[in-house]
Motif scaffolding. Structure first.
Motif, PDB file in Angstrom:
ATOM      1  N   ASN A 103      -6.412   0.036 -11.449  1.00 28.75           N
ATOM      2  CA  ASN A 103      -7.311   0.982 -12.143  1.00 28.75           C
ATOM      3  C   ASN A 103      -8.559   1.470 -11.603  1.00 28.75           C
ATOM      4  O   ASN A 103      -9.214   0.790 -11.181  1.00 28.75           O
ATOM      5  N   GLY A 105     -10.964   3.008 -11.888  1.00 29.00           N
ATOM      6  CA  GLY A 105     -12.030   3.012 -12.404  1.00 29.00           C
ATOM      7  C   GLY A 105     -12.794   1.652 -12.263  1.00 29.00           C
ATOM      8  O   GLY A 105     -14.176   1.252 -12.393  1.00 29.00           O
ATOM      9  N   VAL A 131      -3.881   2.623 -17.953  1.00 31.53           N
ATOM     10  CA  VAL A 131      -5.042   2.862 -19.031  1.00 31.53           C
ATOM     11  C   VAL A 131      -4.639   2.004 -20.252  1.00 31.53           C
ATOM     12  O   VAL A 131      -3.263   2.509 -20.605  1.00 31.53           O
ATOM     13  N   ASP A 137     -12.041   5.569 -19.825  1.00 31.95           N
ATOM     14  CA  ASP A 137     -13.432   5.704 -18.987  1.00 31.95           C
ATOM     15  C   ASP A 137     -14.208   5.850 -19.939  1.00 31.95           C
ATOM     16  O   ASP A 137     -14.141   6.319 -21.112  1.00 31.95           O
ATOM     17  N   LYS A 138     -15.581   5.383 -19.607  1.00 34.42           N
ATOM     18  CA  LYS A 138     -16.866   5.146 -20.630  1.00 34.42           C
ATOM     19  C   LYS A 138     -17.029   6.611 -20.904  1.00 34.42           C
ATOM     20  O   LYS A 138     -17.539   7.131 -22.261  1.00 34.42           O
ATOM     21  N   GLU A 139     -17.253   7.902 -20.335  1.00 31.84           N
ATOM     22  CA  GLU A 139     -17.515   9.170 -20.432  1.00 31.84           C
ATOM     23  C   GLU A 139     -16.448   9.456 -21.417  1.00 31.84           C
ATOM     24  O   GLU A 139     -16.759  10.387 -22.480  1.00 31.84           O
ATOM     25  N   SER A 155      -8.044   9.856 -20.096  1.00 25.39           N
ATOM     26  CA  SER A 155      -8.444   9.131 -19.106  1.00 25.39           C
ATOM     27  C   SER A 155      -7.270   8.700 -18.225  1.00 25.39           C
ATOM     28  O   SER A 155      -7.769   8.413 -16.918  1.00 25.39           O
ATOM     29  N   LYS A 158      -7.439  11.709 -15.440  1.00 28.15           N
ATOM     30  CA  LYS A 158      -8.506  11.445 -14.741  1.00 28.15           C
ATOM     31  C   LYS A 158      -8.399  10.400 -13.525  1.00 28.15           C
ATOM     32  O   LYS A 158      -8.854  10.801 -12.457  1.00 28.15           O
ATOM     33  N   SER A 159      -7.962   9.405 -14.029  1.00 27.39           N
ATOM     34  CA  SER A 159      -7.776   8.308 -12.934  1.00 27.39           C
ATOM     35  C   SER A 159      -6.637   8.789 -11.943  1.00 27.39           C
ATOM     36  O   SER A 159      -7.037   8.655 -10.644  1.00 27.39           O
TER      37      SER A 159
END
Length: 354
Positions: A103, A105, A131, A137-139, A155, A158-159
């Protein structure tokens, strides 16, 4: 059914995506550093029909196991499951892992990710980006305010984009949720927005009973839509059952050809005058050891003549119960009557003659 067109990715000695069959995965639950226990479990999974197996790599010692397993005769691809420590991903790649699961992140800085990408590029090792509901993702979570299919999909992509930034696209994607509906919706969205292979699974699905039901709904629904390149039935149970049920889901979805015997039986009703439930239970318990005919056969065990040769005429062979007896039929044609006593034995004998 048209399968979604995805990139073809090489993992060890096999491929996923593209025109390849959907593969069935599992994950070991042994102490990875215990080479004998881990080998025995991976070998059992391989023999059971597992296509790809994943192992937790919590420390440096665990990262050295991959070549050792291959030296002992393991041939299916081995995946290193990495969290937090990017160095373990690099060590796993150097020690024979066929795929790395991370991950981005939780791996750390861009430099850490770049180092993992460099190592995987050098050895042509794909990276699986995963995911789930607990690793958003926190955002993105703040943007949506709650876990949902859109948040999961965004998310995940984005990763993947983090890896793409370093010119890496040897990627497999996995969106999982313990909610089958959310998992279905998120994977549908991802399938439309990218061409990476998708790994399907309902995470934290639970015990055998609940886990199989959730997985059949989540994974099975997507498979019937042509979505999914590889899958895992996650169960709080012996990993061997994950393979058994994974294969059964593929067969039920029409993705994999059925092997051996498929039993067709009616739910019983007021017309039933024979112990149909007992007959089906007895046949199921005896067929694995006593049926020597290995052809794919559909065997019908029906409660009465209404549900017998008529409704089950597509069966290769079957019986339809009466009062203290049953009709034996093949492809809808009645062959003869059989007494209820010894009925399962007679049915097995007939199957073995076919």
């Amino acid at each position: 059914m048209n399968k979604r067109i995805s990139k073809k990715i090489k993992i060890g000695n096999t491929f996923i995506g593209g025109d390849t069959p959907v593969s069935v995965q599992s994950m070991t639950n042994t102490d990875t550093c215990d080479i004998d226990a881990t080998y025995n479990q991976v070998k059992a999974l391989q023999d059971r029909g597992c296509d790809i197996v994943r192992m937790a790599v919590p420390n440096k010692e665990a990262s050295t196991i991959f070549y050792k397993l291959k030296e002992k005769g393991i041939t299916i691809p081995l995946v290193a499951d990495i969290h937090f420590d990017y160095k373990l991903a690099i060590l796993s790649a150097e020690n024979g892992a066929d795929k790395i699961r991370i991950n981005p992140g939780n791996i750390g800085s861009d430099d850490n990710i770049k180092a993992v990408v460099k190592s995987c590029n050098e050895k042509s090792i794909p990276i699986r980006v995963g995911v789930n509901s607990g690793s958003l993702d926190k955002e993105i979570l703040a943007k949506y305010g709650h876990v949902c299919a859109d948040a999961l999909c965004e998310s995940l992509l984005k990763s993947a984009a983090i890896l793409e930034r370093f010119d890496f696209n040897n990627i497999v994607l996995a969106i999982k949720s313990s909610d089958p509906r959310m998992m279905i919706d998120a994977n549908r969205k991802a399938a439309q927005l990218c061409d990476y292979p998708l790994h399907l699974g309902v995470t934290e699905a639970g015990s055998m009973r609940m886990g199989v039901m959730k997985s059949a709904v989540g994974i099975g629904s997507l498979l019937t839509e042509g979505i999914g390149d590889t899958m895992r039935v996650s169960l709080t149970a012996d990993p061997l059952y994950e393979i058994d049920w994974g294969i059964k889901i593929l067969e039920a979805a029409g993705i994999r050809e059925k092997k051996g015997i498929e039993i067709v039986s009616c739910p019983t009703c007021g017309r039933t005058q024979i112990d149909l439930i007992g007959l089906v239970d007895e046949f199921e318990s005896r067929m694995t050891t006593e049926v020597t005919n290995k052809k794919p056969l559909k065997v019908a065990i029906m409660g009465c003549v209404v549900n017998g040769p008529g409704e089950a005429k597509e069966a290769d062979i079957g019986i339809a119960g009466g009062k203290g007896e049953a009709l034996l039929f093949k492809k809808g044609e009645i062959i003869r009557k059989l007494p209820e006593d010894g009925l399962v034995t007679a049915l097995i004998d007939e199957i073995n003659k076919m």
